[in-house]
Structure formats: C-alpha cells, structure tokens
Design an enzyme around this catalytic site. Structure first.
Site, PDB file in Angstrom:
ATOM      1  N   LYS A 194      49.678 -25.754   9.532  1.00 58.93           N
ATOM      2  CA  LYS A 194      49.760 -24.507  10.314  1.00 58.93           C
ATOM      3  C   LYS A 194      49.415 -23.326   9.417  1.00 58.93           C
ATOM      4  CE  LYS A 194      52.951 -21.553  12.861  1.00 58.93           C
ATOM      5  NZ  LYS A 194      54.225 -21.443  13.568  1.00 58.93           N
ATOM      6  N   LYS A 247      46.749 -26.133  13.456  1.00 59.02           N
ATOM      7  CA  LYS A 247      46.944 -24.934  14.276  1.00 59.02           C
ATOM      8  C   LYS A 247      46.600 -23.698  13.470  1.00 59.02           C
ATOM      9  CE  LYS A 247      50.668 -22.242  16.127  1.00 59.02           C
ATOM     10  NZ  LYS A 247      52.052 -21.949  16.073  1.00 59.02           N
TER      11      LYS A 247
END
Ligand code: PBG
Length: 323
Positions: A194, A247
């Site tokens: 992330k 992400k």
C-alpha cells in the site's frame, strides 16, 4: 485491398464478434468487490459528496444496498465503518459489531463480508496507529489494538479481515490472535503493498480519516520504492496473509505484475481507490469520456497486470454486464 499493405494484425480487429472471440483477458462479476461506507448516528442514507454515486449508509440501508448488489451479481463487499466519536484510546467497537453481525445474520454465506481494519477513523489525529507524545506512531500498541479488534470482528462474523494500517508485523499478530481465539477460518486480506498516495483524497474526506498533522509516509510505501513494495508483500505472505493486495491500482500496475509473479500461489487483489474512480467520474461529468467504458478499460488493465480480485466503487454498476 491494397496489395502494398497486406493485412496482418488488423484481420483480428475487424468485427465485434471476432474481437470477442480473440479477447484473452476477461472479467467476471465474482472477481469484483464493492466497498461501502457506514456512518454512526445517521438516520437514513445520504449521498456521499466526496465519491460520486456512493452513499453514506446506516447499518439498515447497508443491507438494502447489499441486496441490490446481489441482484447485480456482486457477492463480495468491503465495509468501512465511520464512528461518531474520535478518541485517543479505549475505542468502542459496538457500532462495528452491529454492522458485521447485521450483515451476517441477513446474508450468511451468500455474501463474502470483508471488513477494513484500521484505527484512522477512531483516532483523534486521524493516524492509522497510536501516536506517541513526540508524534511518532507506536507500532507495538497499535498492532495489539488491531489484533484485538480483528478478533472481535471475526467473532461477530466477518469472513475476511482486511488490515489497511501498514504497521509492521500486524499480519502475524492478527493471525495468532485469531487462531488463539478459535477463529482459524477467518481469512486475512492484507493491504500488503500500500503506497502513500494522493489518490486516497476523496476517501479521506468520506471516512473522516485525513491525518490532522504530518502524513502517512512513515508507514505507507514511498511511490518511488519498488523494492519496499515487494518486501512488504513478501513479509505479509510469510506471516500468513491469505490474500495480498496492491493499492492504488492504475499507477502501480508494474508492482501488481511483479507481486503476481513472485506469489503466484496466493490470490492477489488490486484496489482501484477513490481518486482513481472519482477522476473518471469527473471527466465523464465534463463530457470527456464515457464513464462505464473508461471504468471497464481500467479494470481490464488491472486484470491484465495480474489481479485476481478487484476492489472498485464501480462493482455494483458493472456486475450485470459481466459474466
Ligand atoms: C485507511 C484506508 C484508506 C483507504 C482504505 N483504507 C485511506 C488511507 O490510507 O489514507 C483508501 C481507499 C480509497 O481511497 O478508496 N487506512
């Protein structure tokens, strides 16, 4: 036909039926996950201004939305719970547990209930972990809180716990806590790679989770760092994550492809985040593109790069037109 230019590749593109026959990347509604926001203290659902087309739900309207999602063939949901009260510690998770048990009671195994696990909607300063008086994030106490919270979520019926906080060693701690608490069946989908991204902007407004000081760069990955992204997914895989994630999605397709290559034995999710989705909405509102076609194009690229699961705010809208 002009003999000077023999047809080679354009033969494959000449009609929609031939293009359908030869297409080698496909999307299925079962790969898509629809995120939902649920707010404490709300009387009825309202539009969510930060992310067009999405709602602020109550625990009751969430059930109606999931029902509609099922009609659109979307079976997997990711819930974000926004409590009314922000605190420094001693968080109360009753609202979260009400949401989770409500969904499970109503839908049982017909829905895969994924719950985001983080502290940022609870903390006074909006950080994803507890901050020390010096303004650092305290990894140990944050991970303990996350593991305790994960067990409560699993006991209430969450099928998949999805930690998005990016503290070190949280996957191992959560797995251990779940197993000790008799929740061996609960899956963990780690937000494993992330990045610290501008594209979370609309979400932070929606979830009241923008940090009040500093930024998230001491725990989320630097967009310039491929090695850190791979190490982070490697660490989470070794600690027992059942599903890995990259992400945001579109600006990180190279990472997606590389994580897929290294961990082909694990399912891989990609999160098309709020800014990616909202960017398409804004362009479409200005007549610059067709929203659904642009959305499909981005989802095909994410799928082509290696995602098995795609989390997108557009899941419900697309579900029916996919197989
Ligand atoms: C909370 C969290 C964020 C997102 C998912 N979980 C925001 C952040 O890390 O700042 C982003 C989702 C989106 O933008 O759609 N930790």
């Amino acid at each position: 036909m002009d003999a000077r230019y023999p047809l080679t590749l354009r033969r494959q593109r000449q009609s929609s039926a031939i293009r359908n026959l030869l297409a080698d990347v496909h999307l299925k509604s079962s790969m898509l996950v629809q995120p939902y926001f649920i707010y404490q203290g709300l009387k009825s659902s309202e539009a969510l201004p930060a992310i067009f087309g999405q709602l602020k739900n109550t625990p009751e309207t969430l059930l109606k939305e999931i029902e509609k999602g099922l009609e659109n063939k979307i079976q997997s949901v990711l819930t974000f719970h926004v409590p009314q009260e922000k605190k420094a510690k001693d968080f109360n998770y009753d609202f979260d547990l009400e949401i989770i048990s409500g969904v499970k009671k109503r839908f049982g195994h017909d829905v895969v209930l994924m719950t985001d696990l983080c502290l940022c909607s609870h903390t006074l300063d909006g950080h994803c972990g507890f901050t020390t008086p010096q303004g650092d994030i305290d990894n140990h106490s944050s991970v303990q809180e996350l593991a305790n919270k994960a067990l409560l979520f699993a006991q209430a019926g969450a099928d998949v716990i999805s930690p998005s906080d990016m503290m070190d060693s949280r996957i191992g701690a959560i797995r251990e806590k779940l197993n000790q608490g008799g929740q061996e069946k609960t899956l963990i989908m780690s937000y494993s790679s992330k990045f610290s991204s501008q594209f979370y902007g609309p979400f932070r407004e929606a979830a009241h989770s923008a940090p009040s000081f500093g930024d998230r760069k001491s725990y989320q990955i630097d967009p310039r760092n491929l090695k850190d992204a791979l190490a982070s997914s490697a660490r989470d895989a070794s600690e027992g994550a059942d599903i890995l994630m990259v992400k945001p999605a579109l600006a990180y397709l190279d990472i997606l492809a590389k994580v897929k290559e290294s961990y082909s034995h694990l399912p891989l999710a990609a999160y098309q985040v709020s800014g990616e989705y909202q960017g398409l909405k804004l362009m479409s509102d200005h007549g610059l593109l067709s929203f659904e076609q642009a959305l499909l194009e981005t989802l095909y690229s994410i799928r082509r790069a290696g995602a098995d699961i795609i989390i997108t705010y557009g899941a419900n809208q697309l579900g029916l037109q996919l197989k």
